[in-house]
Design an enzyme around this catalytic site. Sequence first.
Site, PDB file in Angstrom:
ATOM      1  N   ASP A   1      61.597   6.427  71.268  1.00 32.23           N
ATOM      2  CA  ASP A   1      61.955   5.368  72.216  1.00 32.23           C
ATOM      3  C   ASP A   1      62.771   4.303  71.485  1.00 32.23           C
ATOM      4  O   ASP A   1      63.156   4.486  70.325  1.00 32.23           O
ATOM      5  CB  ASP A   1      60.669   4.789  72.834  1.00 32.23           C
ATOM      6  CG  ASP A   1      60.873   4.373  74.281  1.00 32.23           C
ATOM      7  OD1 ASP A   1      61.861   3.657  74.552  1.00 32.23           O
ATOM      8  OD2 ASP A   1      60.048   4.741  75.144  1.00 32.23           O
TER       9      ASP A   1
ATOM     10  N   LYS B   1      55.303  12.400  68.413  1.00 25.92           N
ATOM     11  CA  LYS B   1      56.764  12.608  68.401  1.00 25.92           C
ATOM     12  C   LYS B   1      57.460  11.432  69.087  1.00 25.92           C
ATOM     13  O   LYS B   1      58.255  11.593  70.017  1.00 25.92           O
ATOM     14  CB  LYS B   1      57.133  13.943  69.038  1.00 25.92           C
ATOM     15  CG  LYS B   1      56.569  15.134  68.258  1.00 25.92           C
ATOM     16  CD  LYS B   1      57.100  16.464  68.753  1.00 25.92           C
ATOM     17  CE  LYS B   1      56.523  17.618  67.956  1.00 25.92           C
ATOM     18  NZ  LYS B   1      55.065  17.837  68.179  1.00 25.92           N
TER      19      LYS B   1
ATOM     20  N   ASP C   1      50.461  12.933  66.177  1.00 23.88           N
ATOM     21  CA  ASP C   1      51.694  13.662  66.511  1.00 23.88           C
ATOM     22  C   ASP C   1      52.100  13.309  67.935  1.00 23.88           C
ATOM     23  O   ASP C   1      51.889  14.083  68.862  1.00 23.88           O
ATOM     24  CB  ASP C   1      51.464  15.170  66.360  1.00 23.88           C
ATOM     25  CG  ASP C   1      52.734  15.965  66.634  1.00 23.88           C
ATOM     26  OD1 ASP C   1      53.791  15.340  66.863  1.00 23.88           O
ATOM     27  OD2 ASP C   1      52.665  17.200  66.615  1.00 23.88           O
TER      28      ASP C   1
HETATM   29  O1  3DU Z   1      51.435  26.808  66.952  1.00 20.27           O
HETATM   30  P1  3DU Z   1      50.133  26.169  66.549  1.00 20.27           P
HETATM   31  O2  3DU Z   1      49.021  26.366  67.541  1.00 20.27           O
HETATM   32  O3  3DU Z   1      49.732  26.524  65.132  1.00 20.27           O
HETATM   33  O4  3DU Z   1      50.354  24.568  66.563  1.00 20.27           O
HETATM   34  C1  3DU Z   1      51.438  23.940  65.964  1.00 20.27           C
HETATM   35  C2  3DU Z   1      51.311  22.456  66.139  1.00 20.27           C
HETATM   36  O5  3DU Z   1      52.434  21.807  65.553  1.00 20.27           O
HETATM   37  C3  3DU Z   1      51.269  21.970  67.571  1.00 20.27           C
HETATM   38  O6  3DU Z   1      50.474  20.788  67.605  1.00 20.27           O
HETATM   39  C4  3DU Z   1      52.707  21.628  67.890  1.00 20.27           C
HETATM   40  O7  3DU Z   1      52.818  20.634  68.884  1.00 20.27           O
HETATM   41  C5  3DU Z   1      53.173  21.101  66.552  1.00 20.27           C
HETATM   42  N1  3DU Z   1      54.596  21.269  66.286  1.00 20.27           N
HETATM   43  C6  3DU Z   1      55.194  22.479  66.324  1.00 20.27           C
HETATM   44  O8  3DU Z   1      54.537  23.488  66.604  1.00 20.27           O
HETATM   45  C7  3DU Z   1      56.559  22.587  66.031  1.00 20.27           C
HETATM   46  C8  3DU Z   1      57.276  21.518  65.674  1.00 20.27           C
HETATM   47  O9  3DU Z   1      58.530  21.653  65.354  1.00 20.27           O
HETATM   48  C9  3DU Z   1      56.641  20.290  65.617  1.00 20.27           C
HETATM   49  C10 3DU Z   1      55.288  20.209  65.924  1.00 20.27           C
END
Ligand code: 3DU
Length: 211
Positions: A63, A60, A58
């Site tokens: 670029d 994201k 991840d």
């Molecule tokens: O909120 P949590 O701790 O369950 O983590 C959510 C994960 O998903 C975290 O790695 C964050 O960077 C990722 N994420 C989002 O939370 C929201 C998004 O829209 C995309 C990725």
Amino acid sequence: MPDLILALDVLSREEALSVAEAAAPHLDAIKIGYPLVLAAGLDIAAPLSEFGIPLIADFKVADIPNTNSLIAQQVFAAGFFAIICQGFCGSDSVAACVEAADDAGGECYVVAEMSHPGALEFLSGKNAELLAQMAVDAGAHGIIAPATRPERVQTLRAIIGDKKILSPGVGAQGGDPETIAPLIDGMIVGRSIYTAEDPAEAARTYARFRR
Ligand code: 3DU
């Protein structure tokens, strides 16, 4: 009902391996990103791979196409199964990640709509719908869409059909697993598992929503 994907945003190799080992029996994939890779290095992928669970990068990625290609090639060479990129840089930038994924026999997911409140400023609504359509047109394997807004997941599902939806926002961000599970293909859970006193038990709880 969705796969369970652990967002392993811990800050040391030791903690990463210990949480992954505890939760592994209940997981379908492990997602890692900047927090763990900056703390422990990209080669954390090697020991994590030993649990036999696919790894999702991840980063994201956002670029120009050439830089996206270089990033994605590094990710797949390190042993990841999938990469997450942003869509707002345009279809050529997404296509670069998709091509690297295809070359590696892996998958590419495009962020369509984010789960946090600030996403409503840019990464939601019509923009998210355009990003979802572009992800389909670029040949991506699926999108990222918010567990915090199930009605938006339904709207995006109508656009992407049977492409996959991986959905963060359950637990710590307030998303309800029972509501979102029937709408998505992968439930991404981070803090509610890795900060739990018993990560194995927490993972087991979320695994009840799996297929
Ligand atoms: O909120 P949590 O701790 O369950 O983590 C959510 C994960 O998903 C975290 O790695 C964050 O960077 C990722 N994420 C989002 O939370 C929201 C998004 O829209 C995309 C990725």
